[in-house]
Design a protein around this motif. Sequence first.
Motif, PDB file in Angstrom:
ATOM      1  N   LEU A   4       0.851  -1.190   0.000  1.00 28.99           N
ATOM      2  CA  LEU A   4       0.000   0.000   0.000  1.00 28.99           C
ATOM      3  C   LEU A   4       0.885   1.238   0.000  1.00 28.99           C
ATOM      4  CD1 LEU A   4      -2.595  -1.059   2.732  1.00 28.99           C
ATOM      5  CD2 LEU A   4      -2.818  -1.286   0.257  1.00 28.99           C
ATOM      6  N   GLU A   6       0.660   5.434   0.055  1.00 33.30           N
ATOM      7  CA  GLU A   6      -0.162   6.632   0.228  1.00 33.30           C
ATOM      8  C   GLU A   6       0.504   7.844  -0.435  1.00 33.30           C
ATOM      9  OE1 GLU A   6      -0.226   4.468   4.367  1.00 33.30           O
ATOM     10  OE2 GLU A   6       1.259   5.014   2.854  1.00 33.30           O
ATOM     11  N   CYS A  22      -4.496   6.138  -1.728  1.00 37.35           N
ATOM     12  CA  CYS A  22      -3.754   4.928  -1.387  1.00 37.35           C
ATOM     13  C   CYS A  22      -3.942   3.934  -2.534  1.00 37.35           C
ATOM     14  CB  CYS A  22      -4.258   4.339  -0.082  1.00 37.35           C
ATOM     15  SG  CYS A  22      -3.594   2.707   0.320  1.00 37.35           S
ATOM     16  N   TRP A  36      -8.573   4.248   6.409  1.00 30.50           N
ATOM     17  CA  TRP A  36      -7.567   5.252   6.755  1.00 30.50           C
ATOM     18  C   TRP A  36      -7.501   5.368   8.274  1.00 30.50           C
ATOM     19  CZ3 TRP A  36      -4.215   7.459   3.465  1.00 30.50           C
ATOM     20  CH2 TRP A  36      -4.517   7.430   2.093  1.00 30.50           C
ATOM     21  N   THR A  77      -7.886   1.068  -5.024  1.00 27.26           N
ATOM     22  CA  THR A  77      -7.433   2.420  -4.702  1.00 27.26           C
ATOM     23  C   THR A  77      -8.478   3.061  -3.812  1.00 27.26           C
ATOM     24  OG1 THR A  77      -6.225   2.685  -6.781  1.00 27.26           O
ATOM     25  CG2 THR A  77      -6.856   4.689  -5.612  1.00 27.26           C
ATOM     26  N   TYR A  94      -2.357   6.734   7.664  1.00 32.40           N
ATOM     27  CA  TYR A  94      -1.989   5.426   7.159  1.00 32.40           C
ATOM     28  C   TYR A  94      -3.161   4.763   6.440  1.00 32.40           C
ATOM     29  CZ  TYR A  94       1.907   5.769  10.473  1.00 32.40           C
ATOM     30  OH  TYR A  94       3.014   6.166  11.174  1.00 32.40           O
ATOM     31  N   CYS A  95      -2.843   4.108   5.366  1.00 37.45           N
ATOM     32  CA  CYS A  95      -3.813   3.289   4.656  1.00 37.45           C
ATOM     33  C   CYS A  95      -3.708   1.858   5.169  1.00 37.45           C
ATOM     34  CB  CYS A  95      -3.506   3.346   3.159  1.00 37.45           C
ATOM     35  SG  CYS A  95      -4.575   2.350   2.122  1.00 37.45           S
ATOM     36  N   GLY A 111       0.212   0.790   4.871  1.00 32.84           N
ATOM     37  CA  GLY A 111       1.133   1.622   4.135  1.00 32.84           C
ATOM     38  C   GLY A 111       2.136   2.275   5.068  1.00 32.84           C
TER      39      GLY A 111
END
Length: 120
Positions: A4, A6, A22, A36, A77, A94-95, A111
């Motif tokens: 992942l 971002e 992301c 998220w 996505t 963060y994803c 991510g």
Amino acid sequence: QVQLVESGGGLVQAGGSLRLTCVASGSRSSVSNMAWYRQAPGKKRELVAAITTLGSANYADSVKGRFTISRDNAKTTVHLQMSALKPEDTGVYYCAADSLVGRPFEWDYWGQGTQVTVSS
């Protein structure tokens, strides 16, 4: 394995907007729900918003009405449109994604994060 990545973070004044993206790569077909999270300095990581494969979304109370999570038709996505930003929205975003073969909303992939800074 899924990666992942971002993008879209940055510095913005209070009241402004940002759009985070992301992108999942690798074994994208295994990605199910996405989310998220954010972590402010000295605080625990918290859920901001999550979205299912069917597009059902939920939000933290602190961002309802200001943030919108969405995902594309390929479902790999995810975006976070952030409006009316406040200084307390500052943090690393963060994803996260879970796997079709794992437990829903127990995030298997993360991510590296993107910094969002909101100045007053």
